[in-house]
Enzyme design. Structure first.
Site, PDB file in Angstrom:
ATOM      1  N   HIS A  73      43.317  36.025  34.026  1.00  0.00           N
ATOM      2  CA  HIS A  73      44.094  36.064  35.272  1.00  0.00           C
ATOM      3  C   HIS A  73      45.561  35.764  34.961  1.00  0.00           C
ATOM      4  CE1 HIS A  73      43.778  31.483  36.494  1.00  0.00           C
ATOM      5  NE2 HIS A  73      44.043  31.621  35.218  1.00  0.00           N
TER       6      HIS A  73
ATOM      7  N   HIS B   2      46.339  35.363  30.792  1.00  0.00           N
ATOM      8  CA  HIS B   2      45.577  34.554  29.831  1.00  0.00           C
ATOM      9  C   HIS B   2      44.168  34.438  30.425  1.00  0.00           C
ATOM     10  CE1 HIS B   2      46.765  31.722  32.911  1.00  0.00           C
ATOM     11  NE2 HIS B   2      45.726  30.990  32.543  1.00  0.00           N
TER      12      HIS B   2
ATOM     13  N   HIS C 173      39.949  32.433  30.691  1.00  0.00           N
ATOM     14  CA  HIS C 173      39.091  31.252  30.689  1.00  0.00           C
ATOM     15  C   HIS C 173      37.624  31.670  30.582  1.00  0.00           C
ATOM     16  CE1 HIS C 173      42.329  28.571  31.938  1.00  0.00           C
ATOM     17  NE2 HIS C 173      42.679  29.437  32.876  1.00  0.00           N
TER      18      HIS C 173
ATOM     19  N   HIS D 225      33.865  39.547  32.283  1.00  0.00           N
ATOM     20  CA  HIS D 225      34.720  40.287  31.341  1.00  0.00           C
ATOM     21  C   HIS D 225      35.755  41.171  32.054  1.00  0.00           C
ATOM     22  CE1 HIS D 225      31.639  39.173  28.328  1.00  0.00           C
ATOM     23  NE2 HIS D 225      32.563  39.395  27.429  1.00  0.00           N
TER      24      HIS D 225
ATOM     25  N   GLU E 133      37.140  25.455  35.422  1.00  0.00           N
ATOM     26  CA  GLU E 133      38.093  26.376  34.794  1.00  0.00           C
ATOM     27  C   GLU E 133      38.250  26.014  33.314  1.00  0.00           C
ATOM     28  OE1 GLU E 133      42.427  27.997  36.176  1.00  0.00           O
ATOM     29  OE2 GLU E 133      42.232  25.838  35.922  1.00  0.00           O
TER      30      GLU E 133
END
Lengths: 138, 138, 138, 138, 138, 138
Positions: free
Chosen positions: A15, A40, A42, A81, A124
């Site tokens: 995101h 980036h 998570h 993904h 997260e």
């Protein structure tokens, strides 16, 4: 006597925290490194809680196989993904913070037909988590 | 629609469970090995929960950078790598059990200006945790 | 065919990194906050590895009950809930870093009569661990 | 000001999800692999929460040694290393799902004399947990 | 330049540590509670390590999808939700300790065609693990 | 007598497994969902191991503050909150699999002046990790 069942799922996604109507400077001031132009990612872990009475025949609140299938269809099929900003319609006009991700996933799961979904919690990172929980006294 | 944000911090510290007005025998009977004259220590993990509506512009309950700075100033700067009995004023007249540590840290954090701190939970070991949570229905 | 058995134990303790022949300034420069005059503490987790052939009758490398009793007698009885600098003889003249703790505990455990102790690994925090492992090719 | 103390215990056990008045086909349809005729097992982790005011002298909600002894007598002595279906009387006529295990363990622990047991949470695997929590507003 | 890839799988199963040619007393003396006549169970976690050069085109040691399928066929299909003593042929004449489970699983996986399986490590509980690792210098 | 020090760091980042000289079909066949055109992300955890004798004065293999600063400069400053494919020069011509990430990070860290870096292990998810370890017998 009502109990809760908590079930964990996880998916990797990326995101970028960014509002297009703001300057990059405003974005960086508010979102820090999370405003990085290339995004980036998570490993998100979501914990879904359903709550209800225990069926006296089966001894279960809800059938895990049915919950798994529902979460797969409503959430994992779309969120696994992907780049949340581009590939999830709810984030077209809404910053994909984990707070908003939590609300979006709760909305998608709230129609589970076999038990009441009372909470969605998202980790997260190992340091941050966010939770929406319905008010039991409503 | 209110959500919670949970953020984890950790610090190593040492303590001794002991009341000076009691005999060593009374202390040992109540506190067991924790009354050992030279103290002992833990890696304390604290999880702070703040709760509030999600800001529609930023998508956030509170800015993590602001929360981190507040927790650093109010708690970590004083509690990190210390002997709680001697180096934290609140424990001059109060046994530094993790219950009391939880109350002391909640009091120090309750003035966070950007969202309501609703809970402080402390893990003393992987087997024990203690939590103070405000009553949402007050 | 040799296998390894890894067994975890944990104990809380406190320590201070400090050399009395150095000034406080030298100590702080080398050890940072760990040189704090009142000490601090950790939940230490130790993982002991023993290695050997599997006994064809019992299917075991070593009896866990025997290993537990040995570790209890040689290590936990002395190290649990103590201040390492004052209460462990090996640290009278030796800084109780986790490296040295690892060596001291390996020495105490190396005489286990029922299988070869090949490694001691100590987790000081979730971010740091230290390990001594014997060279299998010696 | 009331706080909660959460304490974790674990024990390995085996079970089979199965109703003798159903056909094997009905059992498999409802319980999947968990209906396997020979049973299977888990490392169950239970987290017991007690809640109450902090004793101003001891700084504690309840003495951990007393809680540990109570849980040992009421639960662990019977549940550790057993086959739940055969060796726990409550499961003679009741499917040993983790929901029912949660209820059975809560009932056994609810008489703890030193503080109110407000919740029992059981982790069956790292993906599933089940919780019974008393309604604080009753 | 060779790297290792470690992949984790888990399955619940039950077992009983017991030799039929021994008396129950001998069994209890050697295996303790693990000799309980009705068995007990665990959530076993297995970590498989493969080692090899990184393919310059794909950047991978081995394709995870191929490894997952191989482990599914050779191990999980048989071991998931079963009673090891009765349902795994290798344990007809061999006590199903985790040491022996480790050897049996390593043997089943050693034929992986796409990279060398160098280790199988099994966590029986969070406190115990067992590992077979091939000698790299053979 | 040499010991190892293991230190963990983590950073979120995103990547896409994809070779531009291949068709999308070939990419999807090899990399599955990881070839998704918009990328996805992970919380990467890296564990760096250094190995050496323990300094008899300080009781340390290496100063953690120096290792932290070195890893910050060589790795974290560049890799934290980025899209690996676009923002890390080493991945201009090389697929950013975790195997290759492991090699790249080992190369960047191998010049640590105070102790020998012997291993870099990266956890991509809780199920996968990858490790490069130098051969001690070279």
């Amino acid at each position: 006597m009502k109990l809760s069942l908590n079930r964990r799922y996880s998916f990797p996604a990326s995101h970028r925290l960014f509002r297009s109507e703001w300057t990059q400077e405003q974005n960086t001031q508010t979102f820090g490194k999370c405003a990085n132009a290339h995004g980036h990612g998570h490993n998100y872990t979501i914990e879904v809680a359903v709550r209800g009475p225990v069926n006296p025949e089966t001894g279960m609140i809800a059938n895990l196989a049915e919950l798994d299938q529902f979460v797969q269809e409503k959430v994992l099929r779309d969120f696994d993904h992907v780049y949340l900003n581009e590939q999830i319609p709810e984030f077209r006009d809404c910053v994909p913070t984990t707070e908003n991700l939590c609300r979006v996933i709760f909305c998608r799961l709230s129609g589970f037909p076999h038990a009441r979904v009372v909470s969605v919690r998202i980790e997260e990172t190992t340091k941050n988590s966010f939770e929406y929980r319905v008010d039991e006294h409503e």
